[in-house]
Design an enzyme around this catalytic site. Structure first.
Site, mmCIF file in Angstrom:
data_model
loop_
_atom_site.group_PDB
_atom_site.id
_atom_site.type_symbol
_atom_site.label_atom_id
_atom_site.label_comp_id
_atom_site.label_asym_id
_atom_site.label_seq_id
_atom_site.Cartn_x
_atom_site.Cartn_y
_atom_site.Cartn_z
ATOM 1 N N HIS A 156 0.821 -1.222 0.000
ATOM 2 C CA HIS A 156 0.000 0.000 0.000
ATOM 3 C C HIS A 156 0.851 1.267 0.000
ATOM 4 O O HIS A 156 0.343 2.347 -0.271
ATOM 5 C CB HIS A 156 -0.928 0.003 1.218
ATOM 6 C CG HIS A 156 -2.011 -1.026 1.116
ATOM 7 N ND1 HIS A 156 -3.293 -0.719 0.769
ATOM 8 C CD2 HIS A 156 -1.984 -2.379 1.280
ATOM 9 C CE1 HIS A 156 -4.024 -1.822 0.731
ATOM 10 N NE2 HIS A 156 -3.251 -2.852 1.042
ATOM 11 N N ASP A 364 3.629 9.311 -1.041
ATOM 12 C CA ASP A 364 2.428 8.564 -0.658
ATOM 13 C C ASP A 364 2.223 7.434 -1.652
ATOM 14 O O ASP A 364 2.404 7.652 -2.860
ATOM 15 C CB ASP A 364 1.206 9.506 -0.696
ATOM 16 C CG ASP A 364 0.233 9.251 0.444
ATOM 17 O OD1 ASP A 364 0.175 8.106 0.916
ATOM 18 O OD2 ASP A 364 -0.465 10.198 0.852
#
Ligand code: GDG
Length: 463
Positions: A156, A364
């Site tokens: 992720h 991110d």
């Protein structure tokens, strides 16, 4: 259809619905359809003297297996190797890596316990899907115990380039462990390129154009599977009237004020200090913006036992106080800083009533807030997304205003551009962005990954 076995650090509450967010809900739905198992930590720490056996619970066709951790496991595996080594390292923050050998020992020990807990529950034709950086060596542990099933992994968070990855002790072991998975899913092309470079430079293997490479006698497929949200569910939530948000919005409308919104876990990867500085710079560069715009920043507490998180909290509190001290008037507060959690439906309504979504992580994996902000806008009068070029989401969301999160002036200029953008341009951008988040939504992420894992197909190409 094969049974699905999901493993993640924490198990989601399968009895809850939309409150808990898209990813957990999407996975839970898939588990319910196929029948399956979800294994993870229950979030509790037990004394060593207590029973550490996994506990199973049947919820419809899904078996939930939870594993308690000891305080030592929690400190070494969770706070230590996962969140003081891998999290900063994978977010390109070598300066914050706090490596200790005991952390690695704890990480290996807990991954071995996960493997032990899982082995007895497996069926021959199960599909196993393991999530995130806490469990990088889990396939290797399972293979050592004789597991032959297909095992997929989804990361992720970002995967850094080899120059950064190789700074951590035992990096080769980490990546070799990763290669015991059949499919490795990453969020972005940048992450896939980084994996490819590592494998070429450190393991002398080559990846073909469709993401396949040979490792010993195994073929591993690596691919980009950008995670998405359940768009319709979020649209529906944002459209539902929320009285408290409505009152605040009316008040702002009467005063002719706009709102810029940021929503993040309070994490140093999210670029919060420079985001606040950029907002202050906006007020400095464009004095006409004073009293006509405010920043609402929701910073949700997280990992508060890790020192770096204590420091970022202190920094942000000082910074928002300083900006308010400098610019506030008796009837206008420029920064509304909330150190807390807001209910999901209120969040959706707040996104809808904010003229700018300000999403500026330094790094991110994807960033779902960017996608949620788009889903929440009304086509009649949409807001503008200002997005960091270092969020995985920026590879796809090209109609956002893309900024450099290290460049405070660049962010301030783009904030001004967003706040003064004509309606037709905002609508054009919104239309295009909405199409993009629909194309790569939660369901397509899930189905593409599982189809690749189940049929050993190459990942679908991205355009
Ligand atoms: C990791 C990766 C990747 C936040 N504050 C509140 C709240 N949230 C919700 C948001 C969003 C989620 O939490 C945060 O997701 P992000 O994607 O933005 O970031 P991470 O937590 O760092 O997630 C990331 C993601 O995994 C999925 O793969 O995109 O890159 O770092 O849904 O809305 N929700 C509520 N109250 C809050 O105060 N209800």
């Amino acid at each position: 259809m094969r049974r699905l076995v999901v493993v993640s650090n924490r198990v989601a509450d399968l009895t809850k619905s939309s409150q808990s967010g898209g990813l957990a809900v999407g996975l839970a739905d898939s588990l319910r359809q196929r029948g399956g198992v979800w294994l993870g930590w229950d979030g509790k720490t037990a004394d060593t003297s207590e029973n550490l056996e996994p506990v199973s619970k049947q919820i419809g066709d899904v078996t939930q297996i939870v594993l308690p951790l000891t305080r030592q496991d929690y400190e070494e595996y969770y706070l230590g190797f996962s969140n003081s080594v891998l999290w900063p390292l994978f977010h390109y923050r070598l300066d914050l890596v706090d490596y200790k050998t005991v952390y690695l020992d704890g990480y290996r020990r807990v991954n071995a316990r996960f493997a032990d807990a899982l082995m007895s529950s497996l069926r021959e034709d199960d599909l196993i899907w393991i999530h995130d950086y806490h469990l990088l060596p889990l396939a290797a542990e399972l293979r050592q115990r004789g597991c032959k099933q297909r095992i997929g992994f989804f990361l992720h968070i970002p995967l850094p380039p080899p120059e950064i990855l190789s700074a951590v002790p035992r990096h080769r072991w980490l990546v070799e462990s990763l290669l015991q998975f059949d499919v490795i899913g990453l969020q972005s092309q940048t992450d896939l390129n980084n994996l490819q470079h590592y494998v070429e430079q450190h393991l002398s293997s080559t990846m073909t154009g469709d993401g396949r490479f040979q490792w010993g006698d195994r073929e591993v497929i690596a691919g980009v599977f950008p995670i998405g949200i359940d768009v319709d569910a979020f649209v529906e939530m944002a459209e539902r009237p929320n009285d408290e948000v409505l009152i605040e919005t009316r008040r702002r409308e009467i005063l002719g004020r706009r709102q810029v919104i940021g929503v993040d876990r309070l994490d140093y990867s999210k670029g919060l200090p420079d985001r606040l500085r950029a907002f202050a710079r906006l007020l400095e560069l464009y004095p006409e913006m004073r009293k006509s715009v405010a920043l609402m920043q929701i910073a949700t507490p997280t990992r508060e036992e890790v020192e770096a998180y204590v420091e970022i909290r202190t920094e942000l509190e000082a910074l928002s106080g300083a900006i308010n001290g400098r610019f506030a008037d008796f009837n206008w507060t420029p920064v509304h800083y909330i150190h807390g959690t807001v209910p999901r439906d209120a969040l959706a309504a707040l996104f809808r009533s904010s003229q700018v979504g300000f999403v500026t992580p330094l790094r991110d994996g994807m960033n779902l807030v960017a996608k949620e902000y788009i889903a929440a806008q009304s086509m009649d009068n949409p807001g503008v997304l200002v997005l960091s070029k270092f969020a995985g989401a920026a590879e796809d969301l090209r109609e956002a205003l893309i900024v450099n999160p290290y460049d405070v002036d660049d962010m301030a200029r783009n904030l001004c551009r967003a706040l003064t953008m004509p309606l037709d341009e905002r609508q054009d951008r919104q239309r295009a962005l909405m199409e993009r988040i629909r194309k790569r939504d939660n369901a397509s992420w899930l189905n593409n990954f599982l189809a690749t894992l189940e049929h050993s197909k190459s990942p679908p190409p991205l355009d």
